[in-house]
Design a protein around this motif. Structure first.
Motif, PDB file in Angstrom:
ATOM      1  N   ILE A  39       0.834  -1.207   0.000  1.00 22.66           N
ATOM      2  CA  ILE A  39       0.000   0.000   0.000  1.00 22.66           C
ATOM      3  C   ILE A  39       0.866   1.253   0.000  1.00 22.66           C
ATOM      4  O   ILE A  39       0.594   2.215  -0.717  1.00 22.66           O
ATOM      5  N   MET A  40       1.949   1.216   0.775  1.00 21.33           N
ATOM      6  CA  MET A  40       2.867   2.364   0.783  1.00 21.33           C
ATOM      7  C   MET A  40       3.325   2.677  -0.629  1.00 21.33           C
ATOM      8  O   MET A  40       3.380   3.832  -1.035  1.00 21.33           O
ATOM      9  N   LEU A  55       1.820   1.929  -3.422  1.00 21.24           N
ATOM     10  CA  LEU A  55       0.715   2.421  -4.240  1.00 21.24           C
ATOM     11  C   LEU A  55       0.448   3.893  -4.029  1.00 21.24           C
ATOM     12  O   LEU A  55       0.088   4.607  -4.953  1.00 21.24           O
ATOM     13  N   VAL A  56       0.593   4.345  -2.781  1.00 21.23           N
ATOM     14  CA  VAL A  56       0.258   5.737  -2.525  1.00 21.23           C
ATOM     15  C   VAL A  56       1.474   6.641  -2.698  1.00 21.23           C
ATOM     16  O   VAL A  56       1.397   7.838  -2.443  1.00 21.23           O
ATOM     17  N   GLY A  57       2.600   6.059  -3.130  1.00 19.26           N
ATOM     18  CA  GLY A  57       3.722   6.900  -3.531  1.00 19.26           C
ATOM     19  C   GLY A  57       4.787   7.125  -2.480  1.00 19.26           C
ATOM     20  O   GLY A  57       5.493   8.126  -2.532  1.00 19.26           O
ATOM     21  N   ALA A  58       4.926   6.185  -1.512  1.00 21.69           N
ATOM     22  CA  ALA A  58       6.059   6.298  -0.589  1.00 21.69           C
ATOM     23  C   ALA A  58       7.324   5.904  -1.349  1.00 21.69           C
ATOM     24  O   ALA A  58       7.299   5.007  -2.180  1.00 21.69           O
ATOM     25  N   THR A  59       8.421   6.587  -1.085  1.00 19.23           N
ATOM     26  CA  THR A  59       9.661   6.258  -1.786  1.00 19.23           C
ATOM     27  C   THR A  59      10.274   4.996  -1.175  1.00 19.23           C
ATOM     28  O   THR A  59       9.982   4.630  -0.041  1.00 19.23           O
ATOM     29  N   ASP A  60      11.139   4.354  -1.961  1.00 21.34           N
ATOM     30  CA  ASP A  60      11.824   3.158  -1.462  1.00 21.34           C
ATOM     31  C   ASP A  60      12.623   3.457  -0.199  1.00 21.34           C
ATOM     32  O   ASP A  60      12.637   2.679   0.739  1.00 21.34           O
ATOM     33  N   TYR A  85      12.012   5.622   2.034  1.00 26.12           N
ATOM     34  CA  TYR A  85      11.096   5.738   3.167  1.00 26.12           C
ATOM     35  C   TYR A  85      10.667   4.357   3.654  1.00 26.12           C
ATOM     36  O   TYR A  85      10.592   4.105   4.856  1.00 26.12           O
TER      37      TYR A  85
END
Lengths: 225, 281
Positions: free
Chosen positions: B199-200, B202-207, B209
């Motif tokens: 989910i992270m 999908l919503v655009g968290a960087t690697d 992060y």
């Protein structure tokens, strides 16, 4: 906004999933993506949010090209997209509010901005009173609304929905569909994969039909003829 | 902040594996520490012993004292030599009697040979130099015999080297095992949070992060392992002090370096495995 140019996707074991697709989805459009299971709808959508890159051809989404995008570019792109699935993909150990807030937290949005945005998104999907409920305490339709709120909370320019009503009964399906129409009416484009033909038949929206990886019918072309 | 919290959550979710990681890091550093202490203390002992390293050249009976004095003067000019003193027969006897204390009567009427006592400069008191100087001294025609603590010194040197090598080998082995176990911990942590990670993404968290909490977890395990190792080593040294011999402990800098090494193990273990496992989620 979304542009596919001769896009082909092949998987090493299962063969060609998407076969030479060229298409364009404009700003604020509502597009149905239809076709039998295995026709390549999910693969096509995955390339929109660059979860997969084409084997050949180019996908361009809001200025990001599948040919040149780095992992970081892809992360940045996804913050401008809202993605919704058939199985909701909510975190069971978080409340509705926390699930929606999650999308902002992990992209580094400050706390002070998160709370009002979450409240607004939950109101928009009609769950203003259920923010503290856990997914298991909500109906399927309500869970999908939470997922849509999560997709909306970043103010995306497009919602990509892969069979969003596949797990829902008729009433909930109509509710979710209406919600997506409302979102579209407010200016956000929607690309929705579905094999609910009933739903499509009654609508005036653009429909793309896929079969064996190719787009075999585009109602936009048909109208132009 | 969130990363730190997430890292702590993993500690709580897989307490056994986390504890195992910490323990193996601790053992790795404990092995380093114990053998390091042995090496350190032998070295300390060698330093003290080397202060007393003397080459004693016994002079043949009847040699003229002037010749002995002349030779002592020559030897004192060798580059390795700190000083060279002549010890006459009378002085040798007096010294022996003093050293033996209550048993001084043994030497009543005895004759001890005169000698030249040679002390080397600090830093020259290793077996090779001692041997070389001893050989030169022995070349004087009136020198009967040369004694120096040859075997002792060599044994101590060898012991120190063995302790050092054993510490490094054992420590590195344990370090490798720690890395593997940290890898397993991270793997469990990644798998148990697969859905969250998906989910992270999908919503655009960087690697970066997504990785951060796992790497912080590895670092934390490293710090804890390092502290535990320090504690274990200190405890072991206290036992040795009480029951065996007085020993010295690492100074603060070396102790900190040990903890830092734990952090490095934790960091490497987590970085290597998190990349590999995240790709599969």
């Amino acid at each position: 906004m979304i542009r596919f140019t001769h896009v082909t996707k092949e998987y090493p074991r299962t063969g060609t999933a998407v076969d030479d697709v060229t298409l364009h989805v404009g700003k604020g459009e509502f597009v149905f993506l239809t076709g039998p299971s295995g026709a390549g709808k999910t693969s096509l959508l995955k390339m929109v949010y660059l979860d997969e890159r084409p084997t050949s051809g180019e996908v361009r989404v809001s200025g990001t090209s599948s040919l040149t995008a780095t992992d970081r570019d892809i992360a940045k792109l996804r913050r401008k997209l809202g993605i919704v699935f058939q199985d909701f993909r909510l975190l069971d150990n978080r409340t509705a509010e926390q699930n929606v807030a999650f999308a902002l937290e992990v992209t580094g949005v400050p706390r002070a901005i998160i709370d009002p945005k979450v409240a607004r998104a939950l109101t928009q999907v009609g769950l203003a009173g259920k923010g503290t409920a856990y997914p298991r305490e909500l109906s399927g339709g309500e869970q999908q609304r939470v997922a849509i709120a999560r997709a909306l909370v970043n103010d995306p320019f497009v919602i990509i929905a892969d069979e969003p009503t596949g797990n829902l009964d008729d009433r909930a399906t109509r509710g979710i569909f209406q919600l997506l129409r409302d979102i579209n009416a407010a200016g956000t484009a929607v690309v929705m994969a579905t094999h609910n033909l009933e739903l499509i038949r009654r609508q005036e929206f653009r429909t793309l039909e896929m079969a064996r990886g190719a787009v075999v019918f585009d109602s936009a072309d048909a109208a132009a003829l | 902040m969130r990363s730190l919290r997430d890292a702590l959550i993993t500690f709580r979710r897989t307490p056994l594996l986390s504890a195992l990681s910490v323990t193996t890091i601790a053992f790795s550093l404990f092995a380093f520490g114990l053998f390091g202490l042995v090496a350190l203390n032998i070295r300390e002992a060698l330093d003290r012993l080397e202060d007393r390293v003397e080459i004693r050249a016994f002079v043949a009976d009847g040699t003229a004292p002037e010749s002995i004095g002349q030779a002592a003067g020559d030897i004192a000019h060798y580059p390795e030599v700190l000083n060279a003193t002549m010890v006459t027969q009378e002085q040798a006897l007096a010294r022996a009697q003093k050293e033996l204390g209550d048993f001084r009567d043994v030497f009543e009427g005895a004759v001890l040979p005169a000698s030249i006592d040679v002390r080397l400069k600090p830093g020259m008191r290793n077996p090779a130099t001692v041997k070389r100087v001893a050989a030169r001294v022995k070349a004087f025609p009136f020198v009967d015999d040369v004694r120096f603590g040859e075997e002792w010194i060599e044994k101590l040197y060898r012991l120190r080297n063995i302790a050092g090598i054993a510490g490094v080998v054992l420590g590195l082995t344990f370090a490798a095992v720690s890395c593997i176990i940290i890898g397993a911990t991270i793997r469990m942590a990644v798998l148990s949070r697969a859905k969250e990670i998906a989910i992270m993404r999908l919503v655009g968290a960087t690697d970066g992060y997504i990785r951060r909490p796992f790497i912080i977890e590895g670092l934390l395990q490293g710090v804890l392992g390092g502290l535990l190792a320090l504690l274990l080593t200190y405890f072991a040294r206290s036992l040795i002090n009480r029951y065996v011999i007085e020993t010295i402990f690492f100074d603060r800098r070396v102790a900190l370096l040990g903890i830092l090494f734990g952090v490095v193990i934790g960091f490497m273990g987590s970085v290597f495995s998190v990349g590999r496992h995240l790709r599969r989620v």
